[in-house]
Scaffold this motif. Structure first.
Motif, PDB file in Angstrom:
ATOM      1  N   ILE A  77       0.899  -1.352  -0.051  1.00 15.19           N
ATOM      2  CA  ILE A  77       0.097  -0.109   0.125  1.00 15.19           C
ATOM      3  C   ILE A  77       0.906   1.264  -0.078  1.00 15.19           C
ATOM      4  CG2 ILE A  77      -1.697   1.414   1.146  1.00 15.19           C
ATOM      5  CD1 ILE A  77      -2.969  -1.281   2.284  1.00 15.19           C
ATOM      6  N   PRO A  78       1.799   1.363   0.905  1.00 19.03           N
ATOM      7  CA  PRO A  78       2.722   2.567   0.683  1.00 19.03           C
ATOM      8  C   PRO A  78       3.511   2.718  -0.414  1.00 19.03           C
ATOM      9  CG  PRO A  78       3.615   1.012   2.467  1.00 19.03           C
ATOM     10  CD  PRO A  78       2.184   0.635   2.152  1.00 19.03           C
ATOM     11  N   LEU A  79       3.838   1.618  -0.920  1.00 21.77           N
ATOM     12  CA  LEU A  79       4.532   1.698  -2.354  1.00 21.77           C
ATOM     13  C   LEU A  79       3.750   2.154  -3.468  1.00 21.77           C
ATOM     14  CD1 LEU A  79       6.837   0.613  -4.367  1.00 21.77           C
ATOM     15  CD2 LEU A  79       5.830  -1.628  -4.576  1.00 21.77           C
ATOM     16  N   MET A  80       2.449   1.929  -3.484  1.00 20.01           N
ATOM     17  CA  MET A  80       1.559   2.345  -4.526  1.00 20.01           C
ATOM     18  C   MET A  80       1.214   3.852  -4.151  1.00 20.01           C
ATOM     19  SD  MET A  80      -0.876  -0.882  -4.991  1.00 20.01           S
ATOM     20  CE  MET A  80      -1.966  -0.090  -6.272  1.00 20.01           C
ATOM     21  N   LEU A  81       1.138   4.113  -2.730  1.00 20.03           N
ATOM     22  CA  LEU A  81       0.897   5.428  -2.799  1.00 20.03           C
ATOM     23  C   LEU A  81       2.012   6.484  -3.157  1.00 20.03           C
ATOM     24  CD1 LEU A  81      -1.074   7.363  -1.340  1.00 20.03           C
ATOM     25  CD2 LEU A  81       0.485   6.912   1.016  1.00 20.03           C
ATOM     26  N   GLY A  82       3.190   6.024  -2.805  1.00 18.98           N
ATOM     27  CA  GLY A  82       4.457   6.681  -3.393  1.00 18.98           C
ATOM     28  C   GLY A  82       4.349   6.780  -5.008  1.00 18.98           C
ATOM     29  N   ILE A  83       4.147   5.598  -5.640  1.00 18.59           N
ATOM     30  CA  ILE A  83       4.152   5.700  -7.155  1.00 18.59           C
ATOM     31  C   ILE A  83       3.096   6.789  -7.460  1.00 18.59           C
ATOM     32  CG2 ILE A  83       3.499   4.247  -9.204  1.00 18.59           C
ATOM     33  CD1 ILE A  83       4.347   1.770  -7.743  1.00 18.59           C
ATOM     34  N   THR A  84       1.769   6.860  -6.757  1.00 20.90           N
ATOM     35  CA  THR A  84       0.879   7.797  -7.314  1.00 20.90           C
ATOM     36  C   THR A  84       1.239   9.224  -7.227  1.00 20.90           C
ATOM     37  OG1 THR A  84      -0.281   7.464  -5.291  1.00 20.90           O
ATOM     38  CG2 THR A  84      -1.022   6.173  -7.184  1.00 20.90           C
ATOM     39  N   ILE A  85       1.829   9.400  -6.018  1.00 19.49           N
ATOM     40  CA  ILE A  85       2.251  10.969  -5.567  1.00 19.49           C
ATOM     41  C   ILE A  85       3.192  11.266  -6.902  1.00 19.49           C
ATOM     42  CG2 ILE A  85       3.737  12.243  -4.086  1.00 19.49           C
ATOM     43  CD1 ILE A  85       2.371  10.640  -1.793  1.00 19.49           C
ATOM     44  N   TRP A 127      -8.275  13.342  -5.829  1.00 17.78           N
ATOM     45  CA  TRP A 127      -8.279  12.035  -6.931  1.00 17.78           C
ATOM     46  C   TRP A 127      -8.011  10.985  -5.930  1.00 17.78           C
ATOM     47  CZ3 TRP A 127      -4.262   8.685  -7.241  1.00 17.78           C
ATOM     48  CH2 TRP A 127      -4.389   7.801  -8.142  1.00 17.78           C
ATOM     49  N   LEU A 128      -7.298  10.879  -5.135  1.00 21.98           N
ATOM     50  CA  LEU A 128      -6.851   9.687  -4.168  1.00 21.98           C
ATOM     51  C   LEU A 128      -8.184   9.507  -3.215  1.00 21.98           C
ATOM     52  CD1 LEU A 128      -4.807   8.094  -2.941  1.00 21.98           C
ATOM     53  CD2 LEU A 128      -4.332   9.458  -1.371  1.00 21.98           C
ATOM     54  N   GLY A 129      -9.015  10.479  -2.860  1.00 26.33           N
ATOM     55  CA  GLY A 129     -10.342  10.057  -1.984  1.00 26.33           C
ATOM     56  C   GLY A 129     -11.263   9.180  -3.226  1.00 26.33           C
ATOM     57  N   ASN A 130     -11.496   9.880  -4.148  1.00 25.67           N
ATOM     58  CA  ASN A 130     -12.156   9.221  -5.250  1.00 25.67           C
ATOM     59  C   ASN A 130     -11.673   7.764  -5.685  1.00 25.67           C
ATOM     60  OD1 ASN A 130     -14.083  11.342  -5.387  1.00 25.67           O
ATOM     61  ND2 ASN A 130     -12.930  12.156  -6.941  1.00 25.67           N
ATOM     62  N   MET A 131     -10.467   7.660  -5.777  1.00 21.24           N
ATOM     63  CA  MET A 131      -9.702   6.396  -6.178  1.00 21.24           C
ATOM     64  C   MET A 131      -9.834   5.333  -5.146  1.00 21.24           C
ATOM     65  SD  MET A 131      -7.047   4.112  -6.137  1.00 21.24           S
ATOM     66  CE  MET A 131      -5.548   5.146  -5.276  1.00 21.24           C
ATOM     67  N   VAL A 132      -9.994   5.724  -3.969  1.00 23.06           N
ATOM     68  CA  VAL A 132     -10.258   4.744  -2.981  1.00 23.06           C
ATOM     69  C   VAL A 132     -11.433   4.150  -2.947  1.00 23.06           C
ATOM     70  CG1 VAL A 132     -10.124   4.357  -0.271  1.00 23.06           C
ATOM     71  CG2 VAL A 132      -8.278   5.497  -1.411  1.00 23.06           C
ATOM     72  N   THR A 141      -1.535   3.885 -14.552  1.00 24.30           N
ATOM     73  CA  THR A 141      -0.211   4.201 -13.751  1.00 24.30           C
ATOM     74  C   THR A 141      -0.777   3.186 -12.329  1.00 24.30           C
ATOM     75  OG1 THR A 141       0.372   6.163 -14.310  1.00 24.30           O
ATOM     76  CG2 THR A 141       1.161   5.478 -12.366  1.00 24.30           C
ATOM     77  N   VAL A 142      -1.852   3.384 -11.773  1.00 23.53           N
ATOM     78  CA  VAL A 142      -2.345   2.567 -10.652  1.00 23.53           C
ATOM     79  C   VAL A 142      -2.407   0.992 -11.180  1.00 23.53           C
ATOM     80  CG1 VAL A 142      -4.047   2.173  -8.911  1.00 23.53           C
ATOM     81  CG2 VAL A 142      -3.441   4.324  -9.247  1.00 23.53           C
ATOM     82  N   LEU A 143      -2.992   0.746 -12.257  1.00 26.77           N
ATOM     83  CA  LEU A 143      -3.190  -0.550 -12.722  1.00 26.77           C
ATOM     84  C   LEU A 143      -1.856  -1.327 -13.047  1.00 26.77           C
ATOM     85  CD1 LEU A 143      -5.264  -2.716 -13.808  1.00 26.77           C
ATOM     86  CD2 LEU A 143      -4.927  -1.826 -16.174  1.00 26.77           C
ATOM     87  N   THR A 144      -0.810  -0.437 -13.476  1.00 30.96           N
ATOM     88  CA  THR A 144       0.621  -1.029 -13.822  1.00 30.96           C
ATOM     89  C   THR A 144       1.368  -1.351 -12.521  1.00 30.96           C
ATOM     90  OG1 THR A 144       0.785   0.133 -15.780  1.00 30.96           O
ATOM     91  CG2 THR A 144       2.771  -0.628 -14.746  1.00 30.96           C
ATOM     92  N   ALA A 145       0.888  -0.355 -11.297  1.00 29.55           N
ATOM     93  CA  ALA A 145       1.621  -0.622 -10.206  1.00 29.55           C
ATOM     94  C   ALA A 145       0.911  -1.964  -9.433  1.00 29.55           C
ATOM     95  CB  ALA A 145       1.402   0.528  -9.195  1.00 29.55           C
ATOM     96  N   VAL A 146      -0.338  -2.227  -9.723  1.00 32.17           N
ATOM     97  CA  VAL A 146      -0.852  -3.532  -9.366  1.00 32.17           C
ATOM     98  C   VAL A 146      -0.262  -4.613  -9.918  1.00 32.17           C
ATOM     99  CG1 VAL A 146      -3.183  -4.659  -9.160  1.00 32.17           C
ATOM    100  CG2 VAL A 146      -3.212  -2.155  -8.523  1.00 32.17           C
ATOM    101  N   PHE A 147      -0.163  -4.522 -11.268  1.00 34.27           N
ATOM    102  CA  PHE A 147       0.608  -5.812 -11.846  1.00 34.27           C
ATOM    103  C   PHE A 147       1.861  -5.927 -11.251  1.00 34.27           C
ATOM    104  CE2 PHE A 147      -2.367  -5.384 -15.145  1.00 34.27           C
ATOM    105  CZ  PHE A 147      -2.638  -6.695 -15.553  1.00 34.27           C
ATOM    106  N   VAL A 148       2.631  -4.764 -10.685  1.00 33.49           N
ATOM    107  CA  VAL A 148       4.059  -5.080 -10.163  1.00 33.49           C
ATOM    108  C   VAL A 148       3.742  -5.838  -8.715  1.00 33.49           C
ATOM    109  CG1 VAL A 148       6.080  -3.880  -9.014  1.00 33.49           C
ATOM    110  CG2 VAL A 148       4.841  -3.027 -11.188  1.00 33.49           C
ATOM    111  N   VAL A 149       2.869  -5.468  -8.124  1.00 36.22           N
ATOM    112  CA  VAL A 149       2.664  -6.114  -6.828  1.00 36.22           C
ATOM    113  C   VAL A 149       2.251  -7.489  -7.097  1.00 36.22           C
ATOM    114  CG1 VAL A 149       1.283  -6.334  -4.636  1.00 36.22           C
ATOM    115  CG2 VAL A 149       2.159  -3.988  -5.651  1.00 36.22           C
ATOM    116  N   ILE A 150       1.507  -7.700  -8.072  1.00 28.17           N
ATOM    117  CA  ILE A 150       0.912  -8.998  -8.364  1.00 28.17           C
ATOM    118  C   ILE A 150       2.044 -10.262  -8.841  1.00 28.17           C
ATOM    119  CG2 ILE A 150      -0.600 -10.494  -9.677  1.00 28.17           C
ATOM    120  CD1 ILE A 150      -2.510  -8.437  -9.589  1.00 28.17           C
ATOM    121  N   GLY A 151       2.763  -9.549  -9.774  1.00 29.57           N
ATOM    122  CA  GLY A 151       4.121 -10.395 -10.349  1.00 29.57           C
ATOM    123  C   GLY A 151       4.802 -10.758  -9.323  1.00 29.57           C
ATOM    124  N   ASN A 152       5.407  -9.774  -8.454  1.00 26.85           N
ATOM    125  CA  ASN A 152       6.035 -10.125  -7.278  1.00 26.85           C
ATOM    126  C   ASN A 152       5.628 -11.026  -6.310  1.00 26.85           C
ATOM    127  OD1 ASN A 152       8.944  -8.132  -7.325  1.00 26.85           O
ATOM    128  ND2 ASN A 152       7.202  -7.114  -8.088  1.00 26.85           N
TER     129      ASN A 152
END
Length: 316
Positions: A13-21, A68-73, A289-300
């Motif tokens: 979660i903090p990783l994806m938060l940093g990526i979005t920022i 954006w973050l509030g709506n994305m959640v 970008t968020v979808l790509t970050a999700v794929f990074v997490v899923i892949g690892n």
């Protein structure tokens, strides 16, 4: 294992938060914006201001990010700035199946070709077969996928007419699995080439190291066939680097698909990202970008789980 997976998801979660920022800040720092592309140069300044107020583009960057973050959640990625009123989530869902189809086909193709080639190359090191596989792998890594795609289109699509030059299916034609596969072959091959070449090298290196171990020589001395020794005793222990490569391939496919889908006019996420980047469609860019970050997490995460499955020595 379940508790480990939960911990990994929570730490992501903090990783994806940093990526979005970082992504949000970089996008906002880019010159130009949607208003410069959407509106006529002679547009009145008050009309431009109204457009920016409507979509919150004139708010401070931290307020825009917070909204954006509030709506994305909540699962709301907003609406497209270019395609007025079209939800970004709808655009993503419409194109996601095409990208997943391309990714799955490319992954299967890469493993079906690369792993056997790597094994055969490791079994016959420094032979003509090994040198041929090595040179071909280096060429595959060095060849740009956009150039390879264009060359395949010219040769097999235009001159020979064996494959369609673009699209996911024939226009105005009834659904056909063969038609989909016919359109899929060239882009899937282009997307798989670089990973196929790298995977071949990883497999060869890993298997050569495993085949020199004492337990392999012991199995051979007991009279087991070479095929049995390699596939039953050697391959499982040589899969760890290959699994690591698999974990890295998933997010890389999104990046590679951006070029491949554009070359082959494949209506997927990668092509949508390229189109949105050119038009400064911020909500779509952030969603991809968020979808790509999700794929990074899923892949690892998948790689870590497969480690424990194929290597009993690994425990979580």
């Amino acid at each position: 294992m379940i508790s480990y997976i939960i911990r990994r998801i929570l730490t992501a979660i903090p990783l994806m938060l940093g990526i979005t920022i970082l992504s949000f800040a970089i996008i906002k720092a880019a010159p130009g914006g949607p208003t410069s592309l959407l509106m006529d140069p002679n547009t009145k300044p008050e009309d431009r201001v109204k457009f920016e107020e409507k979509y919150g583009l004139n708010d401070p960057i931290y307020i825009q990010y917070g909204k954006w973050l509030g709506n994305m959640v909540k699962g709301d990625f907003g609406t497209s700035l270019i395609r007025r009123g079209v939800p970004v989530s709808e655009m993503i869902l419409n194109r996601l199946p095409n990208t997943l189809l391309l990714m799955v086909a490319s992954t299967i193709l890469a493993f079906l070709i690369a792993v056997p080639l790597g094994i055969f190359s490791a079994m016959r090191p420094y032979t003509k077969l090994d040198y041929t596989v090595t040179v071909t792998s280096f060429l595959g890594v060095a060849t740009p996928n956009f150039w390879l795609g264009i060359m395949l289109i010219i040769l097999f699509g235009v001159q020979l007419g064996w494959f369609p030059t673009g699209g996911v299916a024939t226009l105005n034609a009834p659904f056909s699995i063969w038609d989909r596969l016919h359109h899929l072959i060239m882009p899937a091959f282009v997307l798989a080439v670089a990973d196929m070449a790298a995977l071949t090298r990883y497999t060869r290196s890993s298997m050569m190291e495993v085949l020199q171990q004492d337990y392999i020589r012991t199995a051979k001395s007991k009279g087991f066939k070479e095929r049995t020794v390699v596939l039953k005793h050697g391959l499982r222990n040589g899969l760890i680097p290959i699994i690591t490569m698999f974990g890295l391939m998933l997010p890389n496919f999104i990046a590679g698909a951006a070029i491949t889908e554009t070359v082959f006019s494949w209506p997927g996420i990668g092509r949508l990202f390229i189109e949105s980047a050119f038009t400064r469609d911020y909500p779509v860019i952030m969603a991809v970008t968020v979808l790509t970050a999700v794929f990074v997490v899923i892949g690892n995460l998948l790689a870590d789980i497969l480690y424990a499955i194929f290597d009993p020595r690994i425990e979580y």
